[in-house]
Design an enzyme around this catalytic site. Structure first.
Site, PDB file in Angstrom:
ATOM      1  N   SER A   1       0.835  -1.201   0.000  1.00  0.00           N
ATOM      2  CA  SER A   1       0.000   0.000   0.000  1.00  0.00           C
ATOM      3  C   SER A   1       0.874   1.257   0.000  1.00  0.00           C
ATOM      4  CB  SER A   1      -0.958  -0.054   1.197  1.00  0.00           C
ATOM      5  OG  SER A   1      -1.940   0.954   1.128  1.00  0.00           O
TER       6      SER A   1
ATOM      7  N   ASP B  81     -11.819   0.017   0.603  1.00  0.00           N
ATOM      8  CA  ASP B  81     -11.170  -1.013  -0.201  1.00  0.00           C
ATOM      9  C   ASP B  81     -11.283  -0.681  -1.683  1.00  0.00           C
ATOM     10  OD1 ASP B  81      -9.822  -3.691   0.383  1.00  0.00           O
ATOM     11  OD2 ASP B  81     -11.134  -4.218  -1.272  1.00  0.00           O
TER      12      ASP B  81
ATOM     13  N   HIS C  83      -7.594  -4.845  -1.451  1.00  0.00           N
ATOM     14  CA  HIS C  83      -6.420  -4.184  -0.902  1.00  0.00           C
ATOM     15  C   HIS C  83      -5.872  -4.961   0.290  1.00  0.00           C
ATOM     16  CE1 HIS C  83      -3.933  -0.623  -0.994  1.00  0.00           C
ATOM     17  NE2 HIS C  83      -4.087  -0.446   0.312  1.00  0.00           N
TER      18      HIS C  83
END
Length: 333
Positions: free
Chosen positions: A179, A278, A312
């Protein structure tokens, strides 16, 4: 991938203080690890806490002028034979995501980073990077210094090389992240060309100015908003209006030639969960990674990429595959 989602949500819960870090170590204790400290102060870092009883996972917390208001920590995951082999090892710098911390990767499914690196000749360094530090020296901060980029590049990397048996060279280092940390890995690789021979981005955005989810410059907007809310007390990473030179310096899509002759590995999900966060996160990841891959392809720069179902979160199978590629690319222990 549904079995991994609850674990990923747990990963995002902050685990505070040294007690959590020190609790990571189970197992037996090597006499050499218990009776002697591997590391000392230096490079602008003063050790305020340490945990060296676990033969593999060593923990340090530092006082540094680069980070004000609290002391950042790092976990150093050592190879199984580090204490007996006398060898030098390549190093992977592993960067956590937003609202994560230096023990994020030890809490992942299927045993996490400790299990995934068992038997591998690789040191893994997992530092704090702030709740929304974006692996940057921000334009402004109302809570004291939050110069994460300086801390990692100018202080932590040379400190690791000073205190552990590493290869302090280009072919001795890789950087990876999830991320926000995936963005940080891509950014550091281009901006500090001679530091890393391999870069990996697991669900990390890869373009600052491009259109993500229909919004131009979505990642810069998100970096500014998130850093103002939870990291900088209203300050921002890139400034308002943006410091355009900083954006260009940090933008993978404007630094494409800096990725030549490196190993590049990227993962993006194609079907995020039907929740705002998400969907927002992985839509931006997918859009920006596709943009970046287009630049790499037109420049003739080889890269490995994976678009897979889900949203994610970290995918253990691809993470382990990435680790094998990192070991193959770097100088051998």
């Amino acid at each position: 991938m549904s079995e991994h989602r609850p674990t990923r949500r747990n990963v995002l819960k902050a685990v505070g203080g040294a007690s959590a870090a020190l609790a990571l170590g189970g197992g037996g204790v090597l006499a050499s690890a218990a009776t002697a400290s591997a590391a000392g102060d230096g490079r602008g870092l003063r050790i305020t806490e340490r945990g060296e009883s676990d033969p593999r996972m060593w923990y340090y917390r530092f006082q540094t002028g680069a980070i004000g208001g609290w002391n950042p920590a790092v976990n150093v995951l050592l190879p199984d034979d580090y204490h007996t082999s006398g060898r030098r090892y390549p190093v992977l710098y592993l960067l956590h995501g937003g609202k994560g911390d230096f023990i994020e990767f030890d809490r992942l499914p299927e045993g996490g980073i400790r299990a995934w690196t068992a038997g591998k000749p690789l040191i893994v360094v997992m530092p704090d990077g702030g709740q929304a530090g974006w692996y940057s020296n921000p334009v402004s901060s109302n809570v004291g210094a939050r110069n994460w980029e300086f801390f990692h590049i100018e202080q932590l990397i040379p400190w690791i090389d000073d205190n552990f048996r590493t290869y302090a060279e280009y072919d001795g280092r890789a950087v990876s992240g999830f991320s926000m940390g995936g963005f940080g890995a891509l950014k550091y690789t281009a901006k500090y060309w001679g530091h890393f021979a391999s870069v990996s981005s697991h669900s990390g955005p890869a373009s600052l100015r491009g259109v993500a989810g229909g919004l131009a410059g979505a990642v810069v907007h998100w970096a500014n908003l998130s850093s103002a809310a939870v990291e900088l007390g209203g300050g921002t990473v890139y400034g308002v209006p943006w410091d355009q030179n900083r954006v260009s310096m940090d933008n993978p899509c404007e630094r494409v030639e800096s990725y030549r002759n490196k190993r590049i590995f990227m993962v993006a999900g194609t079907s995020p969960l039907p929740t705002f966060w998400d969907r927002f996160n992985e839509t931006a990841v997918l859009d920006t990674q596709r943009e970046f891959r287009g630049f790499l392809g037109r420049a003739g720069i080889p890269h490995e990429w994976h678009e897979v179902p889900g949203g994610h979160w970290v995918r253990p199978d691809l993470f382990r595959q990435d680790l094998d590629g990192i070991v193959d690319r770097l100088r051998k222990a």
